[in-house]
Design an enzyme around this catalytic site. Structure first.
Site, PDB file in Angstrom:
ATOM      1  N   LYS A  38      -2.373 -12.422 -11.473  1.00 19.06           N
ATOM      2  CA  LYS A  38      -2.862 -13.096 -10.473  1.00 19.06           C
ATOM      3  C   LYS A  38      -4.435 -12.665 -10.368  1.00 19.06           C
ATOM      4  CE  LYS A  38      -3.326 -12.960  -5.316  1.00 19.06           C
ATOM      5  NZ  LYS A  38      -3.703 -12.231  -4.587  1.00 19.06           N
ATOM      6  N   LYS A  74      -9.655  -9.480  -6.866  1.00 18.12           N
ATOM      7  CA  LYS A  74     -10.766  -8.711  -6.801  1.00 18.12           C
ATOM      8  C   LYS A  74     -10.427  -7.120  -7.070  1.00 18.12           C
ATOM      9  CE  LYS A  74     -11.361  -8.561  -1.898  1.00 18.12           C
ATOM     10  NZ  LYS A  74     -10.823  -9.675  -1.693  1.00 18.12           N
ATOM     11  N   LYS A 117       0.888  -1.252  -0.022  1.00 13.30           N
ATOM     12  CA  LYS A 117       0.029  -0.067  -0.037  1.00 13.30           C
ATOM     13  C   LYS A 117       0.852   1.388   0.005  1.00 13.30           C
ATOM     14  CE  LYS A 117      -4.732  -0.114   1.005  1.00 13.30           C
ATOM     15  NZ  LYS A 117      -5.852  -0.375   1.971  1.00 13.30           N
TER      16      LYS A 117
HETATM   17  P1  ADP Z   1      -8.011 -10.788  -3.510  1.00 10.93           P
HETATM   18  O1  ADP Z   1      -6.575 -10.838  -3.849  1.00 10.93           O
HETATM   19  O2  ADP Z   1      -9.316 -11.052  -4.416  1.00 10.93           O
HETATM   20  O3  ADP Z   1      -8.442  -9.728  -2.755  1.00 10.93           O
HETATM   21  P2  ADP Z   1      -7.721 -12.164  -0.816  1.00 10.93           P
HETATM   22  O4  ADP Z   1      -6.376 -11.346  -0.647  1.00 10.93           O
HETATM   23  O5  ADP Z   1      -8.843 -11.527  -0.071  1.00 10.93           O
HETATM   24  O6  ADP Z   1      -8.164 -12.091  -2.402  1.00 10.93           O
HETATM   25  O7  ADP Z   1      -7.495 -13.552  -0.718  1.00 10.93           O
HETATM   26  C1  ADP Z   1      -8.258 -14.447   0.242  1.00 10.93           C
HETATM   27  C2  ADP Z   1      -7.534 -15.858   0.223  1.00 10.93           C
HETATM   28  O8  ADP Z   1      -7.447 -16.279  -1.213  1.00 10.93           O
HETATM   29  C3  ADP Z   1      -5.855 -15.686   0.615  1.00 10.93           C
HETATM   30  O9  ADP Z   1      -5.698 -16.948   1.407  1.00 10.93           O
HETATM   31  C4  ADP Z   1      -5.479 -15.705  -0.663  1.00 10.93           C
HETATM   32  O10 ADP Z   1      -3.988 -16.255  -0.727  1.00 10.93           O
HETATM   33  C5  ADP Z   1      -6.174 -16.470  -1.588  1.00 10.93           C
HETATM   34  N1  ADP Z   1      -6.039 -16.126  -2.916  1.00 10.93           N
HETATM   35  C6  ADP Z   1      -6.701 -15.027  -3.493  1.00 10.93           C
HETATM   36  N2  ADP Z   1      -6.220 -14.883  -4.865  1.00 10.93           N
HETATM   37  C7  ADP Z   1      -5.635 -15.963  -5.316  1.00 10.93           C
HETATM   38  C8  ADP Z   1      -5.241 -16.448  -6.487  1.00 10.93           C
HETATM   39  N3  ADP Z   1      -5.496 -15.892  -7.556  1.00 10.93           N
HETATM   40  N4  ADP Z   1      -4.519 -17.674  -6.500  1.00 10.93           N
HETATM   41  C9  ADP Z   1      -4.219 -18.076  -5.333  1.00 10.93           C
HETATM   42  N5  ADP Z   1      -4.847 -18.143  -3.935  1.00 10.93           N
HETATM   43  C10 ADP Z   1      -5.472 -16.682  -4.214  1.00 10.93           C
END
Ligand code: ADP
Ligand code: TRP
Length: 329
Positions: free
Chosen positions: A198, A201, A119
């Site tokens: 990757k 959201k 951030k």
């Molecule tokens: P986002 O990146 O959509 O904000 P989060 O950070 O809330 O997702 O991730 C929630 C969980 O899902 C975490 O344990 C994260 O490591 C896993 N995760 C999120 N996106 C991926 C991805 N593209 N591939 C593998 N694991 C993911």
């Protein structure tokens, strides 16, 4: 190993933030492990609604997203008879332990955490909540004396912080906290999004199995591919459609699609249609249960209420030990 378990199983704990629609990355990177491991461990799975406050500032959205994650937990097959499902904020002592831990967490340890560093690098002003986020996460983990924490790869660093803090606490106050291990799903370490980055959201590149069929189709059709003409052979290992198909299909189906790519005369449009069908097939039962539970939110709320009772019982025991050890009680 936790001593307070109701059986001889080791204890598993994990959670997801209710900060938006959950996608294939969340499912294959994190949540699928919760269901795969639920019988092997005494499992605690929660909704990290305090953590989500670092990004979700609208109370109605936070409330709705919290129920959404609970609904998804039940839809993907977490069995509430076996797994303690609860809301982070229902546990009385989670912020108490977080404070105790923060008094022995070095600033440098938190300054090195990606969640905060990223951030800052983007020039976004970080608040104290985001800075302290890994301490609250350590509290989530240590409060239940968890042995194992299944998470996506990008959360590994936070579990390492929890380990460091537990070791420091035990050195100072005696052997009270369990030093946890993380566990990641190596085969699906990073699920790609429709643009090849990757799936996240924050990048607006997600496919959610909990969306309506039309939206899923739209997202699948938008997956970025190269410009190789239909008749020419294609490299499956460089294709986002194939990467996603591999998560869902059987080894035979994957091999068949691989041969189709290599053989030529098979377009990306064909592959996308197969991927869409596979998503709907793979998540067929899960989606049916999800839409059913959406109409039965009282049941979901009741599951969370029961989960909170059990989670608090364990958390109270740990906190009793912690408060005595540090001189508060
Ligand atoms: P986002 O990146 O959509 O904000 P989060 O950070 O809330 O997702 O991730 C929630 C969980 O899902 C975490 O344990 C994260 O490591 C896993 N995760 C999120 N996106 C991926 C991805 N593209 N591939 C593998 N694991 C993911
Ligand atoms: N930080 C995790 C995420 O963004 C959610 C989380 C909070 C968590 N506390 C936890 C995960 C404790 C595992 C254990 O996905």
């Amino acid at each position: 190993m936790s001593e307070t378990g109701t059986n001889n199983k080791k204890r598993l704990l994990s959670g997801i933030q209710p900060s938006g629609l959950l996608h294939l990355g969340n499912y294959f990177g994190a949540m699928k492990q919760f269901t795969d491991l639920q019988n092997e461990y005494e499992s605690f799975v929660f909704i990290a609604n305090y953590h989500a406050m670092t990004t979700v500032k609208d109370p109605n959205v936070l409330r709705a997203n919290t129920m959404e994650v609970a609904t998804i937990y039940l839809s993907i097959g977490l069995d509430p008879e076996n797994v303690c499902l609860f809301k982070q904020s229902d546990v009385r002592h989670v912020n108490d332990l977080s404070w105790v831990l923060s008094t022995l967490t070095p600033m440098g340890l938190l300054e090195r955490c990606h969640s905060y560093k990223d951030k800052l690098a983007k020039g976004i002003a970080a608040d104290h909540g985001l800075f302290a986020y890994p301490v609250l996460m350590a509290s989530d983990i240590l409060l239940y004396k968890s042995d194992i924490v299944p998470v996506g790869k990008d959360q590994k660093q936070h579990v390492e912080v929890a380990r460091d803090i537990a070791i420091k606490f035990n050195n100072m106050y005696g052997d009270i906290l369990t030093v946890p291990d993380f566990r990641t799903q190596e085969t699906t370490a990073i699920v790609p999004g429709i643009d090849g980055q990757k799936m996240s959201k924050s990048y607006d590149n997600t496919i959610s199995p909990f969306d309506d069929e039309k939206t899923i189709k739209k997202q699948v059709m938008k997956i970025v591919t190269d410009a190789t003409p239909l008749e020419e052979p294609k490299d499956p290992d460089k294709c986002n459609v194939f990467a996603l198909y591999k998560l869902l299909a059987t080894p035979e189906e994957i091999e068949k699609m691989r041969q189709n790519y290599l053989g030529g005369g098979y377009g990306y449009g064909n592959a996308k249609k197969e991927l869409l069908a596979k998503i709907l097939e793979y998540f067929g039962d899960i989606r049916a249960k999800y839409f059913d539970l959406k109409k039965n939110q009282d049941y979901v709320a009741e599951v969370l209420r029961k989960g909170a009772v059990k989670a608090n019982e364990i958390a109270d025991q740990t906190m009793d030990e912690v408060f005595k050890a540090v001189g508060i009680r």
